[in-house]
Design a protein around this motif. Structure first.
Motif, PDB file in Angstrom:
ATOM      1  N   ALA A  22       0.831  -1.204   0.000  1.00 28.23           N
ATOM      2  CA  ALA A  22       0.000   0.000   0.000  1.00 28.23           C
ATOM      3  C   ALA A  22       0.868   1.257   0.000  1.00 28.23           C
ATOM      4  O   ALA A  22       0.550   2.247  -0.680  1.00 28.23           O
ATOM      5  CB  ALA A  22      -0.935  -0.008   1.207  1.00 28.23           C
ATOM      6  N   ALA A  23       1.965   1.232   0.746  1.00 31.36           N
ATOM      7  CA  ALA A  23       2.873   2.384   0.788  1.00 31.36           C
ATOM      8  C   ALA A  23       3.550   2.592  -0.568  1.00 31.36           C
ATOM      9  O   ALA A  23       3.687   3.730  -1.042  1.00 31.36           O
ATOM     10  CB  ALA A  23       3.916   2.198   1.883  1.00 31.36           C
ATOM     11  N   PHE A  24       3.971   1.492  -1.215  1.00 28.37           N
ATOM     12  CA  PHE A  24       4.562   1.603  -2.549  1.00 28.37           C
ATOM     13  C   PHE A  24       3.546   2.139  -3.548  1.00 28.37           C
ATOM     14  O   PHE A  24       3.865   2.974  -4.400  1.00 28.37           O
ATOM     15  CB  PHE A  24       5.081   0.242  -3.028  1.00 28.37           C
ATOM     16  N   ASP A  25       2.309   1.643  -3.446  1.00 24.46           N
ATOM     17  CA  ASP A  25       1.256   2.111  -4.357  1.00 24.46           C
ATOM     18  C   ASP A  25       1.038   3.617  -4.197  1.00 24.46           C
ATOM     19  O   ASP A  25       0.904   4.348  -5.180  1.00 24.46           O
ATOM     20  CB  ASP A  25      -0.050   1.364  -4.094  1.00 24.46           C
ATOM     21  N   ALA A  26       0.989   4.074  -2.947  1.00 24.53           N
ATOM     22  CA  ALA A  26       0.772   5.497  -2.688  1.00 24.53           C
ATOM     23  C   ALA A  26       1.920   6.339  -3.243  1.00 24.53           C
ATOM     24  O   ALA A  26       1.703   7.413  -3.810  1.00 24.53           O
ATOM     25  CB  ALA A  26       0.607   5.740  -1.186  1.00 24.53           C
ATOM     26  N   TYR A  27       3.149   5.833  -3.091  1.00 23.95           N
ATOM     27  CA  TYR A  27       4.321   6.547  -3.596  1.00 23.95           C
ATOM     28  C   TYR A  27       4.250   6.727  -5.107  1.00 23.95           C
ATOM     29  O   TYR A  27       4.692   7.741  -5.655  1.00 23.95           O
ATOM     30  CB  TYR A  27       5.587   5.779  -3.207  1.00 23.95           C
ATOM     31  N   GLN A  28       3.664   5.747  -5.793  1.00 31.98           N
ATOM     32  CA  GLN A  28       3.657   5.757  -7.253  1.00 31.98           C
ATOM     33  C   GLN A  28       2.491   6.521  -7.872  1.00 31.98           C
ATOM     34  O   GLN A  28       2.472   6.734  -9.084  1.00 31.98           O
ATOM     35  CB  GLN A  28       3.648   4.311  -7.767  1.00 31.98           C
ATOM     36  N   ILE A  29       1.533   6.958  -7.063  1.00 32.84           N
ATOM     37  CA  ILE A  29       0.356   7.642  -7.614  1.00 32.84           C
ATOM     38  C   ILE A  29       0.731   8.858  -8.461  1.00 32.84           C
ATOM     39  O   ILE A  29       0.266   8.988  -9.611  1.00 32.84           O
ATOM     40  CB  ILE A  29      -0.638   8.022  -6.487  1.00 32.84           C
ATOM     41  N   PRO A  30       1.563   9.777  -7.965  1.00 30.64           N
ATOM     42  CA  PRO A  30       1.892  10.935  -8.821  1.00 30.64           C
ATOM     43  C   PRO A  30       2.678  10.551 -10.069  1.00 30.64           C
ATOM     44  O   PRO A  30       2.602  11.250 -11.091  1.00 30.64           O
ATOM     45  CB  PRO A  30       2.698  11.849  -7.897  1.00 30.64           C
ATOM     46  N   TRP A  31       3.429   9.468 -10.011  1.00 28.99           N
ATOM     47  CA  TRP A  31       4.169   9.008 -11.179  1.00 28.99           C
ATOM     48  C   TRP A  31       3.202   8.564 -12.268  1.00 28.99           C
ATOM     49  O   TRP A  31       3.339   8.957 -13.424  1.00 28.99           O
ATOM     50  CB  TRP A  31       5.102   7.854 -10.804  1.00 28.99           C
TER      51      TRP A  31
END
Length: 197
Positions: free
Chosen positions: A128-137
């Motif tokens: 979930a943390a990785f997914d959140a990090y990638q949202i703006p990308w």
């Protein structure tokens, strides 16, 4: 005589020392091969001291990954605030990610393979943390594709980009001839299929 009251600032610094030492050793030696004694010695502590801050080596691995991601995400959110143009935002995202990897010793992306040692709940939390990090990308890649500046914004493109950037930790040298700015420009040019527009 009662136990001396701990100093919160000292505790926070010692915890940070443990996290940094563990992250480095987990990357260099692997999670399984790294002992708590190794971590304690690297942090300048007694062998049992890391467990004052973390319940187990698995708890420490989870904390290393999650805190590294949280710190990196905070840096990238601050960096892209107010950057509306998707090409400019991509450059900022790439440069900030490289900064996290090379100037802040963020080992989280390099430890993703070690999550196999964690239980299902910890894996879900990290995912979930990785997914959140990638949202703006992903949002930035989608915007570039919509403007015709990127051939495809399919999720594998984002993952290939992260793989390329993260692999730079194996060969990039800060005392070499290439700066992180040049490395970021090169990554953007590679993704866009030529010189950045």
């Amino acid at each position: 005589m009662g136990r001396r009251k701990a100093d919160p600032a000292t505790d926070a610094n010692r915890r940070a020392d443990v996290l940094r030492s563990a992250a480095r050793l987990f990357v260099e030696k692997g999670f399984e091969a790294t002992t708590t004694r190794d971590i304690a010695e690297a942090a300048g502590m007694r062998s049992g001291s890391p467990f004052y801050h973390f319940r187990s080596k698995l708890d420490l691995l989870k904390a290393v990954i999650l805190e590294g991601l949280a710190n990196s995400d905070a840096r990238q959110q601050a960096a892209i605030a107010g950057v509306d143009d998707p090409l400019a935002r991509l450059r900022v995202l790439v440069r900030t990610h490289l900064t996290s990897l090379h100037e802040f010793d963020c080992d989280s992306p390099l430890l993703i393979g070690e999550t196999r040692a964690l239980d299902a709940a910890a894996k879900r939390e990290i995912a979930a943390a990785f997914d959140a990090y990638q949202i703006p990308w992903q949002a930035t890649l989608d915007a570039l594709a919509a403007r015709g500046q990127l051939a495809s914004a399919a999720p594998p493109v984002r993952l290939w980009l992260f793989g390329m950037l993260n692999w730079s930790t194996h060969w990039y040298r800060p005392d070499g001839t290439m700066t992180l700015d040049a490395l970021a420009d090169s990554a953007v040019a590679t993704l866009l299929g030529g010189a950045p527009q």
